[in-house]
Design an enzyme around this catalytic site. Structure first.
Site, PDB file in Angstrom:
ATOM      1  N   HIS A 171      11.160 -12.997   5.082  1.00  0.00           N
ATOM      2  CA  HIS A 171       9.817 -12.933   3.781  1.00  0.00           C
ATOM      3  C   HIS A 171       9.551 -11.516   3.608  1.00  0.00           C
ATOM      4  O   HIS A 171       9.290 -10.826   4.377  1.00  0.00           O
ATOM      5  CB  HIS A 171       8.913 -14.062   4.518  1.00  0.00           C
ATOM      6  CG  HIS A 171       7.593 -14.026   3.660  1.00  0.00           C
ATOM      7  ND1 HIS A 171       8.039 -14.171   2.350  1.00  0.00           N
ATOM      8  CD2 HIS A 171       6.392 -13.975   3.830  1.00  0.00           C
ATOM      9  CE1 HIS A 171       6.700 -14.163   1.680  1.00  0.00           C
ATOM     10  NE2 HIS A 171       5.686 -13.777   2.668  1.00  0.00           N
ATOM     11  N   ASN A 174       4.803 -10.047  -3.039  1.00  0.00           N
ATOM     12  CA  ASN A 174       4.952 -11.315  -1.940  1.00  0.00           C
ATOM     13  C   ASN A 174       5.178 -12.402  -2.864  1.00  0.00           C
ATOM     14  O   ASN A 174       3.976 -12.538  -3.396  1.00  0.00           O
ATOM     15  CB  ASN A 174       3.858 -11.601  -1.094  1.00  0.00           C
ATOM     16  CG  ASN A 174       3.975 -12.551  -0.219  1.00  0.00           C
ATOM     17  OD1 ASN A 174       4.664 -13.696  -0.330  1.00  0.00           O
ATOM     18  ND2 ASN A 174       3.121 -12.789   1.049  1.00  0.00           N
ATOM     19  N   CYS A 198       5.178 -19.739   2.793  1.00  0.00           N
ATOM     20  CA  CYS A 198       6.210 -18.621   2.732  1.00  0.00           C
ATOM     21  C   CYS A 198       7.280 -18.869   3.620  1.00  0.00           C
ATOM     22  O   CYS A 198       8.415 -18.266   3.496  1.00  0.00           O
ATOM     23  CB  CYS A 198       5.625 -17.404   3.274  1.00  0.00           C
ATOM     24  SG  CYS A 198       3.954 -16.873   2.167  1.00  0.00           S
TER      25      CYS A 198
HETATM   26  O1  UT7 Z   1       2.805 -14.166   3.083  1.00  0.00           O
HETATM   27  C1  UT7 Z   1       1.687 -13.982   4.038  1.00  0.00           C
HETATM   28  C2  UT7 Z   1       0.669 -13.195   3.321  1.00  0.00           C
HETATM   29  N1  UT7 Z   1      -0.152 -12.238   3.916  1.00  0.00           N
HETATM   30  C3  UT7 Z   1       0.402 -11.248   4.521  1.00  0.00           C
HETATM   31  O2  UT7 Z   1       1.496 -11.208   5.013  1.00  0.00           O
HETATM   32  C4  UT7 Z   1      -0.614 -10.122   4.998  1.00  0.00           C
HETATM   33  C5  UT7 Z   1      -0.465  -9.339   6.144  1.00  0.00           C
HETATM   34  N2  UT7 Z   1      -1.373  -8.316   6.301  1.00  0.00           N
HETATM   35  C6  UT7 Z   1      -1.244  -7.224   5.377  1.00  0.00           C
HETATM   36  O3  UT7 Z   1      -0.081  -6.932   4.862  1.00  0.00           O
HETATM   37  C7  UT7 Z   1      -2.077  -6.235   5.496  1.00  0.00           C
HETATM   38  O4  UT7 Z   1      -3.217  -6.571   6.516  1.00  0.00           O
HETATM   39  C8  UT7 Z   1      -3.019  -5.688   4.242  1.00  0.00           C
HETATM   40  C9  UT7 Z   1      -1.821  -5.079   3.349  1.00  0.00           C
HETATM   41  C10 UT7 Z   1      -3.267  -7.164   3.748  1.00  0.00           C
HETATM   42  C11 UT7 Z   1      -4.194  -4.816   4.493  1.00  0.00           C
HETATM   43  O5  UT7 Z   1      -3.657  -3.713   5.264  1.00  0.00           O
HETATM   44  P1  UT7 Z   1      -4.562  -3.188   6.271  1.00  0.00           P
HETATM   45  O6  UT7 Z   1      -3.788  -1.754   6.657  1.00  0.00           O
HETATM   46  O7  UT7 Z   1      -4.620  -4.387   7.391  1.00  0.00           O
HETATM   47  O8  UT7 Z   1      -5.753  -2.740   5.891  1.00  0.00           O
HETATM   48  P2  UT7 Z   1      -7.492  -3.441   6.214  1.00  0.00           P
HETATM   49  O9  UT7 Z   1      -7.582  -4.705   5.567  1.00  0.00           O
HETATM   50  O10 UT7 Z   1      -7.557  -3.117   7.373  1.00  0.00           O
HETATM   51  O11 UT7 Z   1      -8.254  -2.489   5.247  1.00  0.00           O
HETATM   52  C12 UT7 Z   1      -8.352  -0.964   5.349  1.00  0.00           C
HETATM   53  C13 UT7 Z   1      -9.375  -0.541   4.292  1.00  0.00           C
HETATM   54  C14 UT7 Z   1     -10.444  -1.292   4.252  1.00  0.00           C
HETATM   55  O12 UT7 Z   1     -11.537  -0.260   3.780  1.00  0.00           O
HETATM   56  P3  UT7 Z   1     -12.486   0.219   4.938  1.00  0.00           P
HETATM   57  O13 UT7 Z   1     -13.283  -0.899   5.478  1.00  0.00           O
HETATM   58  O14 UT7 Z   1     -11.645   1.073   5.852  1.00  0.00           O
HETATM   59  O15 UT7 Z   1     -13.455   1.310   4.114  1.00  0.00           O
HETATM   60  C15 UT7 Z   1     -10.387  -2.042   3.042  1.00  0.00           C
HETATM   61  O16 UT7 Z   1     -11.511  -2.390   2.025  1.00  0.00           O
HETATM   62  O17 UT7 Z   1      -8.538  -0.430   3.121  1.00  0.00           O
HETATM   63  C16 UT7 Z   1      -9.252  -1.054   2.042  1.00  0.00           C
HETATM   64  N3  UT7 Z   1      -8.443  -1.835   1.143  1.00  0.00           N
HETATM   65  C17 UT7 Z   1      -7.892  -1.313   0.180  1.00  0.00           C
HETATM   66  N4  UT7 Z   1      -8.190   0.068  -0.514  1.00  0.00           N
HETATM   67  C18 UT7 Z   1      -7.394   0.388  -1.746  1.00  0.00           C
HETATM   68  C19 UT7 Z   1      -8.228  -3.023   1.287  1.00  0.00           C
HETATM   69  N5  UT7 Z   1      -7.460  -3.329   0.171  1.00  0.00           N
HETATM   70  C20 UT7 Z   1      -7.255  -2.192  -0.678  1.00  0.00           C
HETATM   71  C21 UT7 Z   1      -6.763  -1.868  -1.667  1.00  0.00           C
HETATM   72  N6  UT7 Z   1      -6.709  -0.690  -2.318  1.00  0.00           N
HETATM   73  N7  UT7 Z   1      -5.869  -2.773  -2.576  1.00  0.00           N
END
Ligand code: UT7
Length: 327
Positions: A254, A284, A112
């Site tokens: 980005h 993204n 990215c």
């Molecule tokens: O170009 C660079 C590429 N990547 C990035 O920039 C990613 C940077 N990171 C992020 O944007 C965030 O970390 C995410 C959007 C990927 C995730 O958000 P988060 O607030 O860090 O969520 P998390 O991974 O801590 O997950 C929280 C909960 C989990 O459930 P439990 O364990 O609390 O029950 C996940 O399983 O949300 C769940 N979860 C979802 N629920 C509904 C993860 N993805 C989803 C989803 N829909 N799509």
């Protein structure tokens, strides 16, 4: 040393739109979760259109906006992590399609940060006087390396292409590249990965199971890395330009997650309005994202003569970079 400028930009996204509701029918997710955690509402996905084909469309628009003929290009740099082939370079396919027969063409892989790295490379060739007109394009079909069964990643990405022309000053619309910065941290490489063909030859058999060729990441670690490097890189280019962050009119970051952008804005004590955001429409798009956002900012007519702008990218590598421009 000469000065280098951005002479024009262009972008392209494929026609098909996939909404958060569409995704909620294939994985356990919801529009509410995706919107509040990322800011993304929809993304454009290719229905077979290749990375280079999207790149061509963005490049043609950038050339038109810069009023440059393809034959006048000295170099084409394509940033991509989703090439159509290992060889030839995506940039060579683009070169052939647009008829840029006087250009050298090659790809770079900086995820990215790709467009920002590409512009920085191009800028050096213009500053030394070796080349006059260089096209830098970021093009991605991330949908082909997305695991459509993993709700943690499949909601984040989209396809598209963004291009800019870097060159010598042409007219009053040319925007001077005042400062550039790039950094990589290979120690953190494992937090954002996409596997390639596994090792195998006459001496050592390939594993029976091929990798999935999907992007994988530790979302929270990437989030933390992103916030830190965006703020560091913005400060770095502003200092290099002898400016203060308050002197920046617009930042084109980005487009990964609106919460990353808002956290960075807070850390820099800048209003969110200074950060151009269009990720709600495209998700993204990796190396394409800064180019798509920059093109849209130019088209919006918001930029005034004398404005200071910063483009900043971060991503796999891990890598990050920024460029400060004066309109
Ligand atoms: O170009 C660079 C590429 N990547 C990035 O920039 C990613 C940077 N990171 C992020 O944007 C965030 O970390 C995410 C959007 C990927 C995730 O958000 P988060 O607030 O860090 O969520 P998390 O991974 O801590 O997950 C929280 C909960 C989990 O459930 P439990 O364990 O609390 O029950 C996940 O399983 O949300 C769940 N979860 C979802 N629920 C509904 C993860 N993805 C989803 C989803 N829909 N799509």
């Amino acid at each position: 040393m000469n000065s280098s400028y951005i002479l024009g930009a262009g972008c392209y996204v494929p026609e098909s739109v996939v909404t958060n509701d569409d995704l909620s029918r294939i994985v356990d997710t919801s529009d509410e979760w995706i919107t509040t955690r990322t800011g993304i509402k929809e993304r454009h996905l290719s229905q077979g259109e290749k990375t280079y084909e999207m790149g061509v469309k963005a490049v043609k628009r950038a050339l038109e906006n810069a009023k440059i003929n393809p034959e006048d290009l000295d170099m084409i740099i394509c940033a991509t992590i989703t090439p159509d082939e290992f060889m030839p370079a995506t940039a060579c396919r683009i070169q052939s399609d647009i008829g840029a027969k006087n250009a050298a063409a090659f790809d770079i892989s900086a995820a990215c940060s790709g467009l920002v790295f590409g512009i920085t490379i191009a800028s050096q060739f213009v500053k030394t006087g070796m080349y006059k007109n260089i096209c830098v394009v970021g093009a991605e079909t991330l949908s082909k390396v997305t695991n459509w069964e993993d709700r943690g990643t499949c909601v984040l990405f989209g396809d598209g292409a963004g291009a800019v022309i870097v060159g010598e000053k042409r007219d009053e619309n040319s925007m001077e590249i005042i400062a550039e910065s790039m950094i990589s941290n290979g120690d953190k490489a494992d937090i954002l990965t996409l596997e390639a063909v596994p090792f195998g030859n006459m001496l050592k058999k390939r594993p029976d199971k091929m990798p999935d060729f999907y992007m994988a990441m530790d979302g929270q670690e990437v989030f933390k890395f992103a916030v830190k490097v965006i703020t560091d890189q913005i400060k770095k280019v502003t200092e290099k330009a002898n400016l203060k962050v308050e002197d920046i009119s617009f930042i084109v970051p980005h487009q990964a997650n609106v919460r990353i952008i808002e956290t960075a804005a807070k850390m820099l004590s800048l209003p969110n309005e200074k950060f151009f955001v269009n990720l709600h429409k495209y998700g993204n798009t990796s190396s394409a994202s800064v180019g798509i956002a920059f093109s849209e900012l130019l088209e919006s007519g918001k930029i005034k003569k004398g404005d200071n702008l910063v483009m900043t990218g971060f991503g796999g590598g891990m890598s990050a970079g920024a460029i400060l421009l004066k309109a």
